[in-house]
Design an enzyme around this catalytic site. Structure first.
Site, short mmCIF file in Angstrom:
data_model
loop_
_atom_site.label_atom_id
_atom_site.label_comp_id
_atom_site.label_asym_id
_atom_site.label_seq_id
_atom_site.Cartn_x
_atom_site.Cartn_y
_atom_site.Cartn_z
N GLY A 18 6.32 -0.49 11.14
CA GLY A 18 7.12 -0.01 10.02
C GLY A 18 8.43 0.62 10.49
O GLY A 18 8.46 1.30 11.52
N ALA B 102 -7.76 4.09 8.75
CA ALA B 102 -7.45 4.92 7.57
C ALA B 102 -6.30 4.25 6.80
O ALA B 102 -5.31 4.89 6.45
CB ALA B 102 -7.11 6.35 7.97
N LYS C 40 9.66 3.02 8.99
CA LYS C 40 9.52 4.45 8.71
C LYS C 40 9.44 5.24 10.04
O LYS C 40 10.04 6.28 10.18
CB LYS C 40 8.24 4.65 7.88
CG LYS C 40 7.80 6.08 7.70
CD LYS C 40 8.55 6.71 6.57
CE LYS C 40 8.32 8.17 6.35
NZ LYS C 40 7.27 8.81 7.05
N ARG D 69 1.45 11.66 4.35
CA ARG D 69 1.60 13.12 4.36
C ARG D 69 2.07 13.67 3.02
O ARG D 69 1.88 14.85 2.73
CB ARG D 69 2.60 13.55 5.41
CG ARG D 69 2.13 13.25 6.79
CD ARG D 69 3.13 13.72 7.78
NE ARG D 69 2.79 13.26 9.09
CZ ARG D 69 3.40 13.63 10.19
NH1 ARG D 69 4.40 14.47 10.13
NH2 ARG D 69 3.02 13.18 11.35
N GLN E 26 9.36 5.00 17.06
CA GLN E 26 8.28 4.17 17.61
C GLN E 26 8.72 2.71 17.68
O GLN E 26 8.49 2.02 18.68
CB GLN E 26 7.02 4.33 16.74
CG GLN E 26 5.92 3.35 17.09
CD GLN E 26 4.62 3.67 16.41
OE1 GLN E 26 3.90 4.57 16.83
NE2 GLN E 26 4.27 2.93 15.37
N LEU F 75 7.83 6.83 1.31
CA LEU F 75 6.37 6.94 1.14
C LEU F 75 5.70 7.26 2.48
O LEU F 75 6.06 6.70 3.51
CB LEU F 75 5.79 5.65 0.58
CG LEU F 75 6.21 5.27 -0.85
CD1 LEU F 75 5.31 4.16 -1.38
CD2 LEU F 75 6.17 6.45 -1.81
N ALA G 178 -1.51 2.22 1.36
CA ALA G 178 -0.54 1.27 0.81
C ALA G 178 0.57 0.91 1.81
O ALA G 178 1.04 -0.23 1.82
CB ALA G 178 0.08 1.87 -0.45
N GLY G 179 0.96 1.87 2.66
CA GLY G 179 2.00 1.59 3.66
C GLY G 179 1.56 0.46 4.59
O GLY G 179 2.35 -0.43 4.93
N HIS G 180 0.27 0.47 4.99
CA HIS G 180 -0.23 -0.62 5.84
C HIS G 180 -0.25 -1.93 5.05
O HIS G 180 -0.15 -3.01 5.63
CB HIS G 180 -1.64 -0.32 6.33
CG HIS G 180 -1.73 0.85 7.26
ND1 HIS G 180 -2.14 2.09 6.84
CD2 HIS G 180 -1.44 0.97 8.57
CE1 HIS G 180 -2.12 2.92 7.86
NE2 HIS G 180 -1.69 2.28 8.93
#
Ligand code: PAF
Length: 303
Positions: free
Chosen positions: A165, A36, A167, A205, A171, A202, A39-41
């Site tokens: 990331g 899925a 973000k 969600r 993790q 970004l 843009a973040g990926h």
């Protein structure tokens, strides 16, 4: 691009791709994903492309990191679109996509809730912050990522880098520690968080926020920025007031706001926060801005 579905196919493709290169030590960049892609990926793929000779992308929805079977069942699976986005971001490197099914990744898996006999524990780092509200989540992440590293490790002299990331700061810290504690020869490459001009981090969600929610969500980055300004000007770090900024908005429910050591996630002591910071720290926040739970973080540099 080569699409592989089994461990054997992926290993053969990586061996062939690295053998084709004339470099003394070809660099392989792995971007682990659950598909899925958005843009973040794109930022992860762009950095992996920039820094490596071969890019490997895993697309696997990992049941071990879900608590709710419905969430797992309904997680979007969009392999064709994912492959198109990968090709767009990495047009000029050999790319291998590893998209196994659940039984390939977890031999013997029959149904949601099955857990392999041997797993990787995320330790105490996995039970705080995001882990406190998602028991077992980070153990599932550590288990699958360790398996991905073992599966996709290129043969020497090629080397592996793995992209995550900033973000998801918790993790990133846990997986960095996993590689170190288990002596896995992978270099962890963090990818910077992307913010909208408003300051909002970004996230996929954010799509579920209306204009009012988008406005309310800005309080998270505003509270973090206040802490960052205090750190930059060598002032004491006032976590209490930053929490109050969020608590004062009745529509937003604060889960946590803490200033921690970026590597261990252990909160800094009150004495450390009262003086100019003597080491870099990380401010972590999570809050519910109905209908979504948002996370954000900011580095607080030593003064
Ligand atoms: O961040 C994610 O998408 C997942 O947690 C990861 C690292 C791909 C493991 O399943």
């Amino acid at each position: 691009m080569i699409l592989t579905r089994t461990v054997a196919e992926a290993r053969a493709a990586i061996t062939a791709a690295t053998a084709d290169l004339t470099h003394l030590a070809p660099r392989v960049g792995l971007v682990p994903t659950m598909g899925a892609l958005h843009a973040g990926h794109g930022a992860l793929l762009a950095q992996a492309r920039e820094e490596n000779d071969v890019v490997v992308v895993s697309v696997f929805v990992n049941p071990l990191q879900f608590e709710d079977p419905d969430d797992f069942a309904h997680y979007p699976r969009t392999l064709n679109e994912d492959v198109a986005l990968i090709a767009e971001h990495v047009p000029d490197r050999p790319v291998i996509v590893f998209a196994p099914d659940t039984a390939e990744m977890y031999p013997g898996y029959r149904a949601f809730g099955d857990v392999p006999q041997i797993t990787v524990s995320s330790g105490s780092m996995g039970t705080v912050f995001e882990g406190a509200s998602r028991p077992g989540h980070f153990d599932g992440v550590c288990t699958v990522v360790t398996k991905l590293w073992n599966t996709l490790m290129p043969p020497a002299p090629a080397t592996l880098r793995s992209y995550f990331g900033r973000k998801d700061a918790q993790q990133l810290a846990i997986l960095t520690r996993t590689a170190a504690d288990l002596n896995i020869p992978v270099e962890i490459r963090p990818v910077d968080l992307v913010r909208a001009p408003s300051g909002l981090a970004l996230s996929s969600r954010n799509r579920r926020l209306d204009d009012h929610g988008m406005d309310k969500a800005l309080i998270l980055s505003a509270a973090l920025s206040t802490l960052r300004e205090q750190a930059v000007s060598g002032e004491p770090i006032d976590v209490h007031t930053a929490r109050k900024m969020i608590d004062d908005d009745a529509t937003v429910t604060l889960d946590y706001l803490e200033v921690v050591d970026p590597a261990t996630l252990v909160p800094l002591s009150a004495a450390e926060l009262r003086a100019p910071l003597s080491r870099d720290a990380l401010a972590l926040v999570a809050a519910v801005v109905p209908p979504v739970r948002l996370i954000d973080n900011m580095v607080l540099p030593a003064g």
